[in-house]
Scaffold this active site. Structure first.
Site, PDB file in Angstrom:
ATOM      1  N   GLU A 160     -11.655  -3.963  -2.957  1.00  0.00           N
ATOM      2  CA  GLU A 160     -10.685  -3.003  -3.417  1.00  0.00           C
ATOM      3  C   GLU A 160     -10.585  -3.284  -4.963  1.00  0.00           C
ATOM      4  O   GLU A 160      -9.947  -4.109  -5.547  1.00  0.00           O
ATOM      5  CB  GLU A 160      -9.566  -3.211  -2.777  1.00  0.00           C
ATOM      6  CG  GLU A 160      -9.490  -3.088  -1.449  1.00  0.00           C
ATOM      7  CD  GLU A 160      -8.277  -3.967  -0.691  1.00  0.00           C
ATOM      8  OE1 GLU A 160      -7.221  -3.770  -0.945  1.00  0.00           O
ATOM      9  OE2 GLU A 160      -8.390  -4.693   0.225  1.00  0.00           O
ATOM     10  N   HIS A 218     -10.125   1.928  -0.066  1.00  0.00           N
ATOM     11  CA  HIS A 218      -9.673   0.827   0.929  1.00  0.00           C
ATOM     12  C   HIS A 218     -10.780   1.046   2.426  1.00  0.00           C
ATOM     13  O   HIS A 218     -10.535   0.749   3.406  1.00  0.00           O
ATOM     14  CB  HIS A 218      -8.450   0.941   1.691  1.00  0.00           C
ATOM     15  CG  HIS A 218      -7.910  -0.422   2.170  1.00  0.00           C
ATOM     16  ND1 HIS A 218      -8.438  -1.298   3.009  1.00  0.00           N
ATOM     17  CD2 HIS A 218      -6.793  -1.121   1.610  1.00  0.00           C
ATOM     18  CE1 HIS A 218      -8.033  -2.433   3.273  1.00  0.00           C
ATOM     19  NE2 HIS A 218      -6.736  -2.367   2.446  1.00  0.00           N
ATOM     20  N   HIS A 227       0.695  -1.216   0.039  1.00  0.00           N
ATOM     21  CA  HIS A 227       0.177  -0.134   0.139  1.00  0.00           C
ATOM     22  C   HIS A 227       0.907   1.398   0.133  1.00  0.00           C
ATOM     23  O   HIS A 227       0.388   2.246   0.672  1.00  0.00           O
ATOM     24  CB  HIS A 227      -1.177   0.085   1.088  1.00  0.00           C
ATOM     25  CG  HIS A 227      -2.066  -1.005   1.199  1.00  0.00           C
ATOM     26  ND1 HIS A 227      -2.390  -1.573  -0.171  1.00  0.00           N
ATOM     27  CD2 HIS A 227      -2.644  -1.580   2.091  1.00  0.00           C
ATOM     28  CE1 HIS A 227      -3.562  -2.436   0.171  1.00  0.00           C
ATOM     29  NE2 HIS A 227      -3.761  -2.614   1.544  1.00  0.00           N
TER      30      HIS A 227
HETATM   31  C1  GLA Z   1      -4.975  -5.137   2.072  1.00  0.00           C
HETATM   32  C2  GLA Z   1      -4.239  -6.432   2.199  1.00  0.00           C
HETATM   33  C3  GLA Z   1      -4.447  -7.194   3.433  1.00  0.00           C
HETATM   34  C4  GLA Z   1      -4.181  -6.241   4.601  1.00  0.00           C
HETATM   35  C5  GLA Z   1      -5.289  -4.975   4.541  1.00  0.00           C
HETATM   36  C6  GLA Z   1      -4.687  -4.153   5.250  1.00  0.00           C
HETATM   37  O1  GLA Z   1      -6.457  -5.585   1.766  1.00  0.00           O
HETATM   38  O2  GLA Z   1      -4.671  -7.283   1.044  1.00  0.00           O
HETATM   39  O3  GLA Z   1      -3.771  -8.204   3.376  1.00  0.00           O
HETATM   40  O4  GLA Z   1      -2.960  -5.881   4.524  1.00  0.00           O
HETATM   41  O5  GLA Z   1      -4.929  -4.394   3.283  1.00  0.00           O
HETATM   42  O6  GLA Z   1      -4.602  -4.566   6.912  1.00  0.00           O
END
Ligand code: GLA
Length: 375
Positions: free
Chosen positions: A340, A204, A129
């Site tokens: 997402e 997100h 991210h």
């Molecule tokens: C995304 C990732 C997850 C986790 C979340 C945040 O969705 O795919 O594995 O890291 O973000 O906690």
């Protein structure tokens, strides 16, 4: 400043749009960041009573109040009461704009134009991210509220300098949230660069259609317009293959209760659902394909997710740990889900995946719609 924003809206609004003003934006203080910046909270409403609130920290959706089958509103996204919550350990990318590269990059390494780049490893052994200090969820965005006939919203802008979090090129990014009277929250992304760079933006939000803070989402019913997915190793990095979902726990091509087959996945590295699905492209005239539908039998709320992107990460909130969020509510493990829309994880290292490289002169665009209804 709040006053200035609303005055600006009134003076730029045409008389025809005047009625919209009454339900448009009134920014208020959302507290101060640790480094002393004033965060704001922006409110948008539609004529059906839906309310969305955003903050400039991370171009983040903070609240989303949606009617149930009896018209009763509930806030269906996880979040915090002020900006300090978003800066705390409890914040796992709640409601944010993730980037410059959402999802994972294997070992934080990639090359563009023959040059190698290293970005921070923050999800051992991978990058997740967009980085550590100045990923897009953590920076302050410039916010411009607007009210139009087609809906009201916020236009967020951010300029990510060359080298920020290790990524090449100055990236100019715009994220526009629009709430309209069909109960759709549309997110439009645009970006340009002055050097080739990977870009993969996503939204997100963690949803619980019974209301944020309700114990589980395992009773929600999910349909994914996805016949295949990208299998990964134990660190959630794709192998590069595209595999069919048929005969696996990942088959949501027909509506299925989320908790029904999750048990075997809880023992895997993902601890539940945390997979990128390949969207079966419908190519309708609007360019939007329906990727997912979630139905909550308790409230009757339905959320339909439409996008122009090739993939959708379905994450069942496996790492939530009971942190306290808005109004002191506890966010238990698997009490919310993320859908997402994005390019596939680690695309920058997978030549067979649709490319995430943005070149100078090209435009990054991405649209994602979360539409709410009832049944
Ligand atoms: C995304 C990732 C997850 C986790 C979340 C945040 O969705 O795919 O594995 O890291 O973000 O906690």
């Amino acid at each position: 400043m709040a006053r200035f924003a609303s005055v600006m809206l009134l003076t730029t609004a045409s008389l025809a749009n005047f009625a919209v003003q009454a339900i448009a934006v009134e920014p208020r203080s959302f507290g101060k960041t640790k480094d002393g910046k004033a965060a704001k909270l922006y409110t948008v409403k539609n004529k059906n009573g839906m309310i969305a609130k955003f903050t400039d920290r991370g171009a983040t959706l903070v609240e989303l109040h949606v009617p149930d089958k009896n018209g009763k509103l509930a806030d269906v996204v996880l979040g915090f009461d002020d900006v300090s919550g978003y800066e705390s350990e409890g914040n796992q990318y709640f409601g944010c704009t993730a980037g410059r590269v959402a999802n994972r990059i294997a070992k934080g390494k990639f090359s563009v134009g023959g040059k190698e780049y290293s970005v921070a490893v923050n999800n051992e052994p991978n990058a997740l991210h967009g980085g550590v200090k100045r990923s897009f969820d953590k920076v302050m965005w410039n916010a411009m509220p607007f009210a139009k006939r087609g809906g009201s919203g916020i236009q967020f802008r951010y300029v990510s300098p060359d080298g920020e979090e290790g990524y090449p090129g100055t990236l100019k990014v715009e994220v526009i949230y629009t709430l309209d009277d069909s109960n759709s929250l549309t997110i439009s992304y645009h970006a340009t660069t002055d050097q080739a760079t990977p870009v993969n933006l996503t939204h997100h939000s963690y949803f619980n259609l019974s209301g944020a803070g309700t114990d589980t989402v395992l009773d929600h019913v999910l349909t994914l317009n996805c016949k295949s997915y990208t299998p990964t190793d134990d660190t959630l990095i794709p192998s590069g293959k595209i595999a069919p979902v048929r005969g696996t726990e990942l088959d949501f091509t027909k509506a299925e209760v989320i908790g029904k087959r999750i048990k075997s996945l809880i023992e895997t590295a993902a601890l539940g659902y945390d997979h990128n699905f390949v969207i079966d492209q419908e190519k309708p005239a609007s360019g939007l394909t329906t990727a997912a539908t979630v139905y909550d039998p308790t409230s009757g709320r339905v959320m339909t997710v439409m996008t122009t992107e090739p993939g959708i990460q379905f994450y069942s909130g496996n790492f939530l740990f009971g942190q306290k969020g808005k109004g002191g509510k506890e966010y238990k493990k698997r009490s919310a889900l993320c859908l997402e829309t994005q390019h596939y994880p680690d695309s920058v290292n997978q030549p067979s995946f649709p490319s995430t490289i943005l070149k100078p002169g090209d435009k990054y665009t991405h649209k994602c719609v979360y539409r709410f209804s009832n049944k």
